[in-house]
Write an enzyme that holds these catalytic residues in place. Structure first.
Site, PDB file in Angstrom:
ATOM      1  N   ASP A  13     -22.232   1.449 -19.242  1.00 42.37           N
ATOM      2  CA  ASP A  13     -21.299   1.266 -20.653  1.00 42.37           C
ATOM      3  C   ASP A  13     -22.410   0.977 -21.554  1.00 42.37           C
ATOM      4  O   ASP A  13     -22.185   0.032 -22.368  1.00 42.37           O
ATOM      5  CB  ASP A  13     -20.271   0.184 -20.358  1.00 42.37           C
ATOM      6  CG  ASP A  13     -19.175   0.389 -19.758  1.00 42.37           C
ATOM      7  OD1 ASP A  13     -19.179   1.617 -19.144  1.00 42.37           O
ATOM      8  OD2 ASP A  13     -18.081  -0.331 -19.810  1.00 42.37           O
ATOM      9  N   LYS A 111     -13.675   5.508 -17.592  1.00 41.95           N
ATOM     10  CA  LYS A 111     -13.016   4.568 -16.948  1.00 41.95           C
ATOM     11  C   LYS A 111     -12.059   3.932 -18.245  1.00 41.95           C
ATOM     12  O   LYS A 111     -12.288   4.025 -19.343  1.00 41.95           O
ATOM     13  CB  LYS A 111     -13.749   3.459 -16.250  1.00 41.95           C
ATOM     14  CG  LYS A 111     -14.738   2.695 -17.286  1.00 41.95           C
ATOM     15  CD  LYS A 111     -15.379   1.774 -16.268  1.00 41.95           C
ATOM     16  CE  LYS A 111     -16.261   0.837 -17.398  1.00 41.95           C
ATOM     17  NZ  LYS A 111     -15.558  -0.046 -18.083  1.00 41.95           N
ATOM     18  N   CYS A 156     -17.606  -5.231 -16.569  1.00 40.74           N
ATOM     19  CA  CYS A 156     -17.671  -3.985 -15.777  1.00 40.74           C
ATOM     20  C   CYS A 156     -18.635  -4.268 -14.665  1.00 40.74           C
ATOM     21  O   CYS A 156     -18.483  -3.761 -13.744  1.00 40.74           O
ATOM     22  CB  CYS A 156     -18.026  -2.803 -16.916  1.00 40.74           C
ATOM     23  SG  CYS A 156     -18.049  -1.427 -15.926  1.00 40.74           S
TER      24      CYS A 156
HETATM   25  C1  VGL Z   1     -15.301  -3.809 -20.424  1.00 40.11           C
HETATM   26  C2  VGL Z   1     -13.978  -5.328 -21.696  1.00 40.11           C
HETATM   27  C3  VGL Z   1     -13.243  -4.233 -22.089  1.00 40.11           C
HETATM   28  C4  VGL Z   1     -16.469  -3.661 -19.738  1.00 40.11           C
HETATM   29  C5  VGL Z   1     -14.264  -2.947 -20.971  1.00 40.11           C
HETATM   30  O1  VGL Z   1     -16.652  -2.394 -19.337  1.00 40.11           O
HETATM   31  O2  VGL Z   1     -17.049  -4.566 -19.559  1.00 40.11           O
HETATM   32  N1  VGL Z   1     -15.158  -5.176 -21.224  1.00 40.11           N
HETATM   33  N2  VGL Z   1     -13.342  -3.068 -21.577  1.00 40.11           N
END
Ligand code: VGL
Ligand code: ZN
Length: 208
Positions: A13, A111, A156
């Site tokens: 990410d 995701k 994540c």
């Molecule tokens: C995530 C919060 C909301 C992450 C994704 O990938 O860490 N955290 N969506």
């Protein structure tokens, strides 16, 4: 360290919305990009993930009347923390950071696509109902060892690590390649403890 072919670097990410100035900024998240660029040269297989939400995603506070980021609700039967609108598919915020070198990435896993359920893990959604395809991808290539880095350490990266261990993968977390959200004080420390408890190896990039 001598690497065999059975491992992969998974970069989690590194998207605009998770960087300072983004919609769900991870403090100092930008600092891991140079390391991501450097470490890619040292792995045969490099994979990346993207949080990839439709605009009507149930994890967005804006999609629930009277709710604000940080509130908790029940979403399709499981508890959900509400977040600001972030990483909406095909928007600038969901794109990889401009300085992130993506040239060696063999495959990108998405995701958080299902509006009714969030997915912190790069393997499964939060209720383990659906897979992203990553587990099969690794299995097909007989990869039993993964190295994780990226954002956010306490979401994540943590949940991906827990799932990876459950799948029986040897799991290494490159700690200096991660930054956390720390929504609540101590979240990063607790995430590190949990990852160690399930048998992940936490290391510094200098140890590679
Ligand atoms: C995530 C919060 C909301 C992450 C994704 O990938 O860490 N955290 N969506
Ligand atoms: Zn998200």
């Amino acid at each position: 360290m001598q690497f065999n072919r059975m491992n992969a670097l998974i970069i989690v990410d590194l998207q605009n919305d998770f960087l300072p100035g983004g919609a769900l900024a991870v403090p100092h998240g930008n600092e891991v990009i140079p390391l991501a660029n450097e470490l890619q040269q040292r792995f045969e297989l490099v994979l990346a993930t993207q949080d990839w939400h439709p605009p009507n995603h149930g994890s967005f506070a804006a999609n629930h009347r009277g709710k604000k980021p940080g509130d908790r609700i029940m979403l399709d039967g499981i508890e959900q923390i509400l977040w600001p609108v972030h990483c909406v598919q095909n928007t600038k915020g969901a794109e990889f950071a401009p300085s992130f070198d993506t040239s060696r990435i063999a495959h990108i896993f998405h995701k958080g696509i299902d509006p009714k359920i969030d997915s912190y893990s790069t393997f499964f959604d939060n209720a383990h109902r659906r897979e992203t395809g990553l587990a099969d991808y690794l299995k097909k290539r007989a990869i039993n060892e993964i190295y994780l880095m990226g954002l956010a350490l306490d979401y994540c990266v943590k949940y991906s690590t827990l799932d990876a261990r459950q799948l029986g993968l040897n799991t290494y977390v490159i700690v200096d390649g991660c930054r956390g959200i720390e929504l609540e004080a101590g979240d990063i420390e607790r995430a590190i403890d949990e990852m160690k408890r399930v048998g992940a190896v936490l290391l510094q990039s200098s140890e590679l």
